[in-house]
Design an enzyme around this catalytic site. Structure first.
Site, mmCIF file in Angstrom:
data_model
loop_
_atom_site.group_PDB
_atom_site.id
_atom_site.type_symbol
_atom_site.label_atom_id
_atom_site.label_comp_id
_atom_site.label_asym_id
_atom_site.label_seq_id
_atom_site.Cartn_x
_atom_site.Cartn_y
_atom_site.Cartn_z
ATOM 1 C CB CYS A 1 -0.907 -0.001 1.221
ATOM 2 S SG CYS A 1 -1.880 1.523 1.342
ATOM 3 C CE LYS B 1 -9.582 -0.555 4.555
ATOM 4 N NZ LYS B 1 -10.059 0.634 3.920
ATOM 5 C CD GLU C 1 -6.793 10.831 5.180
ATOM 6 O OE1 GLU C 1 -6.050 10.838 4.173
ATOM 7 O OE2 GLU C 1 -7.953 10.389 5.138
ATOM 8 C CB SER C 2 -0.295 8.467 4.285
ATOM 9 O OG SER C 2 -0.718 9.145 3.120
#
Length: 120
Positions: free
Chosen positions: A4, A31, A56-57
């Site tokens: 990912c 999930k 949130e990356s």
């Protein structure tokens, strides 16, 4: 899914900062319910530090860079920061979309037997 790009972005930041961490892998297509109690949007990555949950990356990566000691990965110059965010926003969105398009095309070629295996 074995890879990912959003999680990899955070893993690169953690490695660059030398931060020990635990990785919990989840099935991205199905999930687990407990994950939504941590992150109501269900997106990855999500970090939890001392019962504080952040997701949130981009946000997680900036937070980690700001609160952990060591060399800073993000600039403090406002204009440079804005340009970096524009660059990451463009490549983050377009690069990820194209990555998944490429992956789907490879799978389709394998199914149609035009390709025997993934080329890596």
């Amino acid at each position: 899914m074995k890879f990912c790009p959003y999680v990899q972005r955070l893993k690169l930041v953690l490695a660059a900062k030398g931060i020990a961490h635990e990785t919990i892998n989840i099935n991205l297509l199905s999930k687990p319910k407990w994950y939504f109690t941590k992150n109501p949007m269900g997106k990855v990555p999500t970090i939890e530090i001392d019962d504080i949950v952040i997701y949130e990356s981009d946000i997680v990566s900036e937070y980690v860079d700001a609160v952990y000691p060591g060399r800073k990965l993000c600039t403090t110059d406002a204009l440079k920061s804005a340009k970096e965010k524009m660059f990451l926003g463009y490549w983050g969105n377009n690069g990820v979309v194209n990555y998944y398009k490429y992956g789907r095309a490879l799978k389709l070629m394998i199914r149609k037997r035009k390709l025997h295996s993934v080329p890596w």
